[in-house]
Motif scaffolding. Structure first.
Motif, short mmCIF file in Angstrom:
data_model
loop_
_atom_site.label_atom_id
_atom_site.label_comp_id
_atom_site.label_asym_id
_atom_site.label_seq_id
_atom_site.Cartn_x
_atom_site.Cartn_y
_atom_site.Cartn_z
N SER A 31 0.83 -1.20 0.00
CA SER A 31 0.00 0.00 0.00
C SER A 31 0.87 1.25 0.00
O SER A 31 0.60 2.20 -0.75
N LEU A 32 1.91 1.26 0.83
CA LEU A 32 2.77 2.43 0.92
C LEU A 32 3.57 2.65 -0.36
O LEU A 32 3.75 3.79 -0.80
N VAL A 33 4.03 1.56 -0.97
CA VAL A 33 4.75 1.68 -2.24
C VAL A 33 3.82 2.23 -3.32
O VAL A 33 4.19 3.14 -4.08
N GLU A 34 2.61 1.68 -3.39
CA GLU A 34 1.65 2.16 -4.40
C GLU A 34 1.28 3.61 -4.16
O GLU A 34 1.18 4.41 -5.10
N LEU A 35 1.09 3.97 -2.89
CA LEU A 35 0.75 5.35 -2.56
C LEU A 35 1.87 6.31 -2.99
O LEU A 35 1.61 7.37 -3.56
N SER A 36 3.09 5.92 -2.74
CA SER A 36 4.23 6.74 -3.15
C SER A 36 4.28 6.91 -4.66
O SER A 36 4.52 8.01 -5.17
N ALA A 37 3.99 5.83 -5.39
CA ALA A 37 3.98 5.90 -6.85
C ALA A 37 2.85 6.82 -7.34
O ALA A 37 3.04 7.58 -8.30
N LEU A 38 1.70 6.75 -6.67
CA LEU A 38 0.59 7.64 -7.05
C LEU A 38 0.96 9.10 -6.85
O LEU A 38 0.67 9.94 -7.70
N VAL A 39 1.59 9.39 -5.73
CA VAL A 39 2.00 10.77 -5.45
C VAL A 39 2.99 11.25 -6.51
O VAL A 39 2.85 12.35 -7.05
N ASP A 40 3.98 10.42 -6.82
CA ASP A 40 4.96 10.79 -7.84
C ASP A 40 4.28 11.07 -9.18
O ASP A 40 4.59 12.05 -9.86
N LYS A 41 3.35 10.20 -9.56
CA LYS A 41 2.65 10.35 -10.84
C LYS A 41 1.84 11.64 -10.86
O LYS A 41 1.85 12.37 -11.86
N MET A 42 1.17 11.93 -9.76
CA MET A 42 0.34 13.14 -9.71
C MET A 42 1.19 14.41 -9.68
O MET A 42 0.81 15.43 -10.25
N GLU A 43 2.35 14.33 -9.01
CA GLU A 43 3.23 15.51 -8.94
C GLU A 43 3.83 15.87 -10.29
O GLU A 43 4.21 17.01 -10.52
N LEU A 66 -8.30 12.63 -10.38
CA LEU A 66 -9.34 12.31 -9.40
C LEU A 66 -9.38 10.81 -9.10
O LEU A 66 -9.52 10.40 -7.94
N THR A 67 -9.22 10.00 -10.14
CA THR A 67 -9.21 8.55 -9.96
C THR A 67 -8.01 8.14 -9.09
O THR A 67 -8.16 7.32 -8.17
N GLN A 68 -6.86 8.71 -9.38
CA GLN A 68 -5.66 8.40 -8.60
C GLN A 68 -5.81 8.89 -7.15
O GLN A 68 -5.39 8.21 -6.22
N PHE A 69 -6.41 10.05 -6.99
CA PHE A 69 -6.64 10.60 -5.65
C PHE A 69 -7.55 9.69 -4.85
O PHE A 69 -7.29 9.40 -3.68
N GLU A 70 -8.62 9.21 -5.48
CA GLU A 70 -9.55 8.30 -4.80
C GLU A 70 -8.84 7.01 -4.40
O GLU A 70 -9.05 6.50 -3.29
N ARG A 71 -8.01 6.49 -5.27
CA ARG A 71 -7.25 5.28 -4.94
C ARG A 71 -6.30 5.56 -3.77
O ARG A 71 -6.15 4.74 -2.86
N GLY A 72 -5.68 6.71 -3.77
CA GLY A 72 -4.78 7.08 -2.68
C GLY A 72 -5.51 7.15 -1.34
O GLY A 72 -5.00 6.66 -0.33
N ILE A 73 -6.69 7.72 -1.34
CA ILE A 73 -7.48 7.81 -0.11
C ILE A 73 -7.83 6.41 0.38
O ILE A 73 -7.74 6.10 1.58
N ALA A 74 -8.21 5.52 -0.53
CA ALA A 74 -8.53 4.13 -0.15
C ALA A 74 -7.31 3.44 0.44
O ALA A 74 -7.41 2.72 1.44
N LEU A 75 -6.15 3.66 -0.15
CA LEU A 75 -4.92 3.05 0.36
C LEU A 75 -4.57 3.58 1.75
O LEU A 75 -4.14 2.82 2.63
N ILE A 76 -4.75 4.88 1.95
CA ILE A 76 -4.45 5.48 3.26
C ILE A 76 -5.38 4.91 4.33
O ILE A 76 -4.93 4.52 5.41
#
Length: 79
Positions: A13-25, A35-45
């Motif tokens: 979860s933490l690895v995927e969350l980090s990858a999502l943040v990098d992609k969004m940045e 928005l889709t990536q943000f929703e996935r990030g919230i679910a992971l958190i």
């Protein structure tokens, strides 16, 4: 919210969350993709928080069953 079978363990979860943040940045995603990536990030958190809360509860139960014995502090012998 993803199905339980789609939710990974804490480390994944933490690895995927980090990858999502990098992609969004990087700023290359469309609004919809962001928005889709943000929703996935919230679910992971939320999932990671739940895992950590369950681990904390297990530690508390183990400490209660310690029969009043105190634990020795951790000493790092590698230093």
């Amino acid at each position: 919210m993803p199905k339980k079978s789609e939710l990974p363990n804490l480390e994944t979860s933490l690895v995927e969350l980090s990858a999502l943040v990098d992609k969004m940045e990087q700023g290359n995603l469309s609004l919809e993709e962001s928005l889709t990536q943000f929703e996935r990030g919230i679910a992971l958190i939320k999932h990671a928080q739940k895992i950590l809360q369950q681990a904390e509860q297990k530690v508390q139960v183990l400490m209660q069953h310690n029969d009043g014995e105190s634990l020795d502090p951790y000493e790092n012998h590698e230093e």
